[in-house]
Design a protein around this motif. Structure first.
Motif, PDB file in Angstrom:
ATOM      1  N   GLY A   1      -1.977   8.838  10.373  1.00  0.00           N
ATOM      2  CA  GLY A   1      -0.772   8.358  10.408  1.00  0.00           C
ATOM      3  C   GLY A   1      -1.073   7.270  11.490  1.00  0.00           C
ATOM      4  O   GLY A   1      -2.162   7.578  11.757  1.00  0.00           O
ATOM      5  N   ASP A   2      -1.033   5.720  11.605  1.00  0.00           N
ATOM      6  CA  ASP A   2      -1.584   4.829  12.161  1.00  0.00           C
ATOM      7  C   ASP A   2      -0.899   5.095  13.718  1.00  0.00           C
ATOM      8  O   ASP A   2      -1.724   4.813  14.416  1.00  0.00           O
ATOM      9  CB  ASP A   2      -0.991   3.948  11.661  1.00  0.00           C
ATOM     10  CG  ASP A   2      -1.583   2.685  10.293  1.00  0.00           C
ATOM     11  OD1 ASP A   2      -2.685   3.368  10.543  1.00  0.00           O
ATOM     12  OD2 ASP A   2      -0.807   1.849   9.624  1.00  0.00           O
TER      13      ASP A   2
ATOM     14  N   ALA B   1       4.644   9.900  10.522  1.00  0.00           N
ATOM     15  CA  ALA B   1       5.783  10.808  10.044  1.00  0.00           C
ATOM     16  C   ALA B   1       6.266   9.990   8.231  1.00  0.00           C
ATOM     17  O   ALA B   1       6.740  10.747   7.306  1.00  0.00           O
ATOM     18  CB  ALA B   1       7.000  10.549  10.780  1.00  0.00           C
ATOM     19  N   GLN B   2       5.844   8.783   7.775  1.00  0.00           N
ATOM     20  CA  GLN B   2       5.433   8.023   6.747  1.00  0.00           C
ATOM     21  C   GLN B   2       4.646   8.555   5.639  1.00  0.00           C
ATOM     22  O   GLN B   2       5.931   8.815   4.837  1.00  0.00           O
ATOM     23  CB  GLN B   2       6.148   6.627   6.980  1.00  0.00           C
ATOM     24  CG  GLN B   2       7.040   5.491   7.087  1.00  0.00           C
ATOM     25  CD  GLN B   2       6.865   4.807   7.944  1.00  0.00           C
ATOM     26  OE1 GLN B   2       5.451   3.955   8.319  1.00  0.00           O
ATOM     27  NE2 GLN B   2       7.593   3.520   7.715  1.00  0.00           N
TER      28      GLN B   2
ATOM     29  N   VAL C   1       1.107  -1.479   4.430  1.00  0.00           N
ATOM     30  CA  VAL C   1       1.281  -0.353   4.059  1.00  0.00           C
ATOM     31  C   VAL C   1       2.349   0.599   3.915  1.00  0.00           C
ATOM     32  O   VAL C   1       2.788   1.520   2.355  1.00  0.00           O
ATOM     33  CB  VAL C   1       2.702  -0.179   5.767  1.00  0.00           C
ATOM     34  CG1 VAL C   1       3.615   0.667   5.696  1.00  0.00           C
ATOM     35  CG2 VAL C   1       1.838  -0.337   7.310  1.00  0.00           C
ATOM     36  N   ARG C   2       3.308  -0.881   2.456  1.00  0.00           N
ATOM     37  CA  ARG C   2       3.871   0.126   1.923  1.00  0.00           C
ATOM     38  C   ARG C   2       2.964   0.198   0.576  1.00  0.00           C
ATOM     39  O   ARG C   2       3.377   1.136  -0.314  1.00  0.00           O
ATOM     40  CB  ARG C   2       5.201  -1.056   0.811  1.00  0.00           C
ATOM     41  CG  ARG C   2       6.193  -1.520   2.171  1.00  0.00           C
ATOM     42  CD  ARG C   2       6.841  -3.140   1.636  1.00  0.00           C
ATOM     43  NE  ARG C   2       8.304  -2.685   3.042  1.00  0.00           N
ATOM     44  CZ  ARG C   2       9.019  -2.601   2.894  1.00  0.00           C
ATOM     45  NH1 ARG C   2       9.680  -1.546   1.785  1.00  0.00           N
ATOM     46  NH2 ARG C   2       9.813  -2.429   3.851  1.00  0.00           N
ATOM     47  N   GLN C   3       1.810  -0.200   0.311  1.00  0.00           N
ATOM     48  CA  GLN C   3       0.907  -0.020  -1.094  1.00  0.00           C
ATOM     49  C   GLN C   3       0.346   1.069  -0.303  1.00  0.00           C
ATOM     50  O   GLN C   3       0.297   2.649  -1.517  1.00  0.00           O
ATOM     51  CB  GLN C   3       0.107  -0.698  -1.330  1.00  0.00           C
ATOM     52  CG  GLN C   3      -0.691  -0.773  -2.109  1.00  0.00           C
ATOM     53  CD  GLN C   3      -2.237  -2.290  -2.558  1.00  0.00           C
ATOM     54  OE1 GLN C   3      -1.292  -3.297  -1.901  1.00  0.00           O
ATOM     55  NE2 GLN C   3      -2.610  -1.859  -3.576  1.00  0.00           N
ATOM     56  N   GLU C   4      -0.037   1.439   0.513  1.00  0.00           N
ATOM     57  CA  GLU C   4      -0.705   3.084   0.900  1.00  0.00           C
ATOM     58  C   GLU C   4       0.263   4.170   1.100  1.00  0.00           C
ATOM     59  O   GLU C   4       0.122   5.014   0.721  1.00  0.00           O
ATOM     60  CB  GLU C   4      -0.613   2.592   2.371  1.00  0.00           C
ATOM     61  CG  GLU C   4      -2.084   1.662   2.736  1.00  0.00           C
ATOM     62  CD  GLU C   4      -3.891   2.220   2.320  1.00  0.00           C
ATOM     63  OE1 GLU C   4      -4.125   3.249   1.229  1.00  0.00           O
ATOM     64  OE2 GLU C   4      -4.372   0.897   1.433  1.00  0.00           O
ATOM     65  N   LEU C   5       1.874   3.466   1.639  1.00  0.00           N
ATOM     66  CA  LEU C   5       2.367   5.078   1.132  1.00  0.00           C
ATOM     67  C   LEU C   5       2.780   5.195  -0.651  1.00  0.00           C
ATOM     68  O   LEU C   5       3.463   6.443  -0.341  1.00  0.00           O
ATOM     69  CB  LEU C   5       3.838   4.448   1.890  1.00  0.00           C
ATOM     70  CG  LEU C   5       3.807   4.346   3.522  1.00  0.00           C
ATOM     71  CD1 LEU C   5       5.025   4.122   4.442  1.00  0.00           C
ATOM     72  CD2 LEU C   5       3.409   5.494   4.155  1.00  0.00           C
ATOM     73  N   GLN C   6       2.480   4.130  -1.085  1.00  0.00           N
ATOM     74  CA  GLN C   6       2.924   4.922  -2.247  1.00  0.00           C
ATOM     75  C   GLN C   6       1.516   5.472  -3.534  1.00  0.00           C
ATOM     76  O   GLN C   6       1.718   5.949  -3.223  1.00  0.00           O
ATOM     77  CB  GLN C   6       3.162   3.275  -2.745  1.00  0.00           C
ATOM     78  CG  GLN C   6       2.962   3.196  -4.783  1.00  0.00           C
ATOM     79  CD  GLN C   6       4.036   1.982  -6.084  1.00  0.00           C
ATOM     80  OE1 GLN C   6       2.860   1.362  -6.004  1.00  0.00           O
ATOM     81  NE2 GLN C   6       4.773   1.648  -5.780  1.00  0.00           N
TER      82      GLN C   6
END
Length: 283
Positions: free
Chosen positions: A235-236, A258-259, A195-200
């Motif tokens: 989004g998931d 939202a993220q 998730v963190r990698q995709e959001l970046q």
């Protein structure tokens, strides 16, 4: 979006085929299952999506047919990719580094990559093994019909997100994620590495949007809303609610709607890579 203003890339190639369909009546065996597991991790997708949905009576069939590419669609992809090359080339140069441009492979049905075989079912993806972005143009129609995210800037956001993964690869993010995973840090889940990698990558797509607009002034009324809608629709939580009827945060791989909107906007509004640290603190 007046995408015709974009610089054309020389790195768009049309795949000529040669892949083979997974499943289709033959057991995958241990080797096949291992390949699927690797693909699931590299592409951050459910690896079972790569399996042929047909029944056991369907024989194996080649899926690597030569891609039939509409010239205007190829020109669009070239313009967007070219603008990412200019944006990231300038940003890397400003920090004393050379930007290695990725290639973008247009395929149809299935494709062989340095990360293994993949079918259209995985969606657009980036393979760090060969530093290529892979795109079946039929996804753009799916983006409109299934995800209700139409518009040129929505399509551009998809390409820029995958190029964002290439930027991460050049900056060593993929290696650091792999090391953290080997140390037991979870990949999936609402706070997981995936998730963190995709959001970046979403944030880096926003940085591109900001910088390219400053240079080209090519956005038109409603374009930003198109990209934000696309980020929200994939989004998931939204996808799980639509397909399963329930939301399971422990299985998240890309982040909530939202993220995804939040981090794309962080890059879009700032134009600064420094605003894209999704690996520290809350996301």
């Amino acid at each position: 979006m007046d995408w015709q203003k974009g610089e054309r890339s020389r790195n768009v190639e049309v795949d000529r085929g040669g892949g083979f369909r997974f499943g289709g009546g033959r057991g995958l065996g241990l080797g096949g299952l291992i390949i699927l597991a690797i693909l699931g991790w590299v592409f951050f997708r459910d690896p079972t999506a790569l399996l042929d949905p047909g029944g056991p009576t369907n024989p194996p069939a080649p899926i690597g047919e030569p891609a039939q590419v509409d010239p205007q669609q190829r020109d669009f992809v070239s313009a967007i990719l070219g603008s990412t090359e200019k944006t990231w080339g300038d940003l890397f140069a400003a920090n004393g580094r050379a930007y290695v441009e990725p290639r973008l492979d247009l395929f149809s049905g299935g494709v062989s990559t340095a990360c293994g075989m993949a079918s259209t079912a995985v969606g657009p993806f980036y393979c760090p093994g060969d530093q290529k972005v892979y795109l079946d143009l039929s996804f753009f129609q799916e983006l409109q019909d299934r995800f209700h995210a139409a518009g040129d800037f929505a399509r551009a956001y998809v390409i820029a997100h995958e190029v964002g993964h290439h930027v991460q690869n050049l900056l060593g993010v993929f290696d650091r994620v792999r090391q953290a995973r080997e140390q037991g840090v979870p990949m999936e889940g609402a706070e997981g590495l995936s998730v963190r990698q995709e959001l970046q990558a979403d944030c880096l797509a926003g940085v591109w949007a900001n910088r390219s607009e400053q240079r080209l002034h090519w956005l038109q009324e409603g374009d930003v809303e198109e990209a934000l809608n696309a980020a929200s629709r994939i989004g998931d939580d939204t996808l799980q609610r639509e397909t399963r009827g329930t939301v399971v945060p422990d299985s998240f791989t890309h982040g909530t709607s939202a993220q995804r909107v939040k981090w794309f906007k962080a890059g879009l509004e700032s134009g600064q890579v420094s605003r894209c640290d999704t690996f520290s603190g809350e996301i």
